[in-house]
Scaffold this active site. Structure first.
Site, PDB file in Angstrom:
ATOM      1  N   SER A   1     -15.228 -11.657  36.994  1.00 52.30           N
ATOM      2  CA  SER A   1     -14.226 -10.704  36.499  1.00 52.30           C
ATOM      3  C   SER A   1     -14.251 -10.526  34.984  1.00 52.30           C
ATOM      4  O   SER A   1     -13.710  -9.559  34.468  1.00 52.30           O
ATOM      5  CB  SER A   1     -12.823 -11.164  36.925  1.00 52.30           C
ATOM      6  OG  SER A   1     -12.505 -12.405  36.311  1.00 52.30           O
ATOM      7  N   ASP A   2     -14.865 -11.486  34.271  1.00 55.40           N
ATOM      8  CA  ASP A   2     -14.867 -11.419  32.809  1.00 55.40           C
ATOM      9  C   ASP A   2     -16.260 -11.752  32.282  1.00 55.40           C
ATOM     10  O   ASP A   2     -16.435 -12.698  31.515  1.00 55.40           O
ATOM     11  CB  ASP A   2     -13.818 -12.390  32.239  1.00 55.40           C
ATOM     12  CG  ASP A   2     -13.585 -12.189  30.741  1.00 55.40           C
ATOM     13  OD1 ASP A   2     -13.952 -11.121  30.219  1.00 55.40           O
ATOM     14  OD2 ASP A   2     -13.042 -13.106  30.099  1.00 55.40           O
ATOM     15  N   MET A   3     -17.229 -10.956  32.683  1.00 51.32           N
ATOM     16  CA  MET A   3     -18.601 -11.178  32.246  1.00 51.32           C
ATOM     17  C   MET A   3     -18.748 -10.774  30.786  1.00 51.32           C
ATOM     18  O   MET A   3     -18.745  -9.585  30.446  1.00 51.32           O
ATOM     19  CB  MET A   3     -19.571 -10.371  33.118  1.00 51.32           C
ATOM     20  CG  MET A   3     -21.031 -10.535  32.717  1.00 51.32           C
ATOM     21  SD  MET A   3     -21.670 -12.197  32.973  1.00 51.32           S
ATOM     22  CE  MET A   3     -21.871 -12.195  34.742  1.00 51.32           C
TER      23      MET A   3
ATOM     24  N   ASN B   1     -19.101 -16.268  28.127  1.00 49.70           N
ATOM     25  CA  ASN B   1     -19.148 -16.932  29.427  1.00 49.70           C
ATOM     26  C   ASN B   1     -20.559 -17.136  29.961  1.00 49.70           C
ATOM     27  O   ASN B   1     -20.752 -17.485  31.123  1.00 49.70           O
ATOM     28  CB  ASN B   1     -18.299 -16.155  30.441  1.00 49.70           C
ATOM     29  CG  ASN B   1     -16.817 -16.307  30.154  1.00 49.70           C
ATOM     30  OD1 ASN B   1     -16.382 -17.316  29.595  1.00 49.70           O
ATOM     31  ND2 ASN B   1     -16.037 -15.306  30.517  1.00 49.70           N
TER      32      ASN B   1
ATOM     33  N   ARG C   1     -19.758  -4.179  31.266  1.00 49.51           N
ATOM     34  CA  ARG C   1     -18.794  -5.006  30.526  1.00 49.51           C
ATOM     35  C   ARG C   1     -19.524  -5.977  29.598  1.00 49.51           C
ATOM     36  O   ARG C   1     -19.119  -6.192  28.452  1.00 49.51           O
ATOM     37  CB  ARG C   1     -17.915  -5.772  31.520  1.00 49.51           C
ATOM     38  CG  ARG C   1     -16.810  -6.605  30.880  1.00 49.51           C
ATOM     39  CD  ARG C   1     -16.071  -7.419  31.927  1.00 49.51           C
ATOM     40  NE  ARG C   1     -14.960  -8.158  31.359  1.00 49.51           N
ATOM     41  CZ  ARG C   1     -13.701  -7.744  31.317  1.00 49.51           C
ATOM     42  NH1 ARG C   1     -13.401  -6.550  31.820  1.00 49.51           N
ATOM     43  NH2 ARG C   1     -12.763  -8.491  30.769  1.00 49.51           N
TER      44      ARG C   1
END
Length: 233
Positions: A162-164, A168, A200
């Site tokens: 969800s938060d690439m 990370n 993203r």
């Protein structure tokens, strides 16, 4: 996964070395187990236990609502808690052989209609996130190809991150690529989310370059990443 329920606390774990005391900062500090910390949305603690190193993270809300209600979440059953979902996904990805930090324990603390949560994972030894690495040095074309290949490996297993972003993705001291921070992530059916995830990540690199002109990234490196992604694993 083993589940231990005691009063208003529910602990998830998969190791016989687990103790609920490891979630308590006073216990960790009192026994000189703390080895460091990192400040982001909240403080992440690093500690050592029985010759292994771990990361203790508390779950916080982001955005505007996080300023009003930083860490209380509506309780809708154990399997709907953020700690349970992330712990379960980490176990599943570990079984698939994906390069992720190994889950150690999770805790859900119920407070009437709400809960707070924490997660303990094993520390990836000798690893830094890409922002830290690229702020200091250039990495090779082969490393960019490998980053793309690893992201593709997750996508081939339908793992949605969800938060690439560039924080990370981690590189260890043997150049192995890892993905971290799987809060609010899931295994999904294939779909447009894969392209959205890549978009993203590209925005993340561009943002870091805007913030720091010495950040060792260019559009050409993105092309290498995409070549690695498009290769068949």
């Amino acid at each position: 996964m083993k589940i231990n329920k005691l009063n208003k606390q529910i602990c998830l774990f998969n190791s016989d070395t687990f103790s609920a005391s490891l979630f308590e900062l006073d216990y960790l500090q009192g026994n000189n187990l703390i080895t460091g910390s990192s400040v982001g949305r909240g403080t992440t603690w690093f500690f050592q236990h029985q010759q292994k190193k771990y990361v203790l993270r508390h779950y916080y809300r982001g955005g505007l609502i996080g300023k009003i209600n930083p860490d209380n979440f509506l309780y809708c059953g154990l399997k709907n808690t953020r700690a349970y979902k992330e712990f379960s996904l980490l176990e599943k990805m570990s079984q698939l052989g994906l390069p992720i930090p190994q889950p150690y324990a999770g805790r859900i603390t119920k407070k009437n209609l709400f809960y707070q949560a924490d997660l303990i994972i094993e520390l990836i030894e000798g690893a830094e996130d890409l922002v830290a690495v690229l702020s200091r040095q250039v990495i090779s074309e082969l490393q960019w190809l490998e980053i793309g290949r690893v992201i593709r490996l997750f996508h081939d297993n339908n793992i949605y991150h969800s938060d690439m972003n560039s924080h990370n993705i981690m590189l260890d001291d043997s150049d192995k690529v890892w993905l971290i921070d799987f809060d609010k992530c899931a295994q999904r059916t294939a779909g447009a989310w894969k392209e959205q995830t890549l978009a993203r990540l590209l925005r993340s690199f561009r943002k870091e370059k805007t913030k720091n002109s010495h950040f060792n990234w260019s559009e050409q490196y993105w092309e290498f990443l995409m070549i690695g992604y498009q290769q068949t694993n």
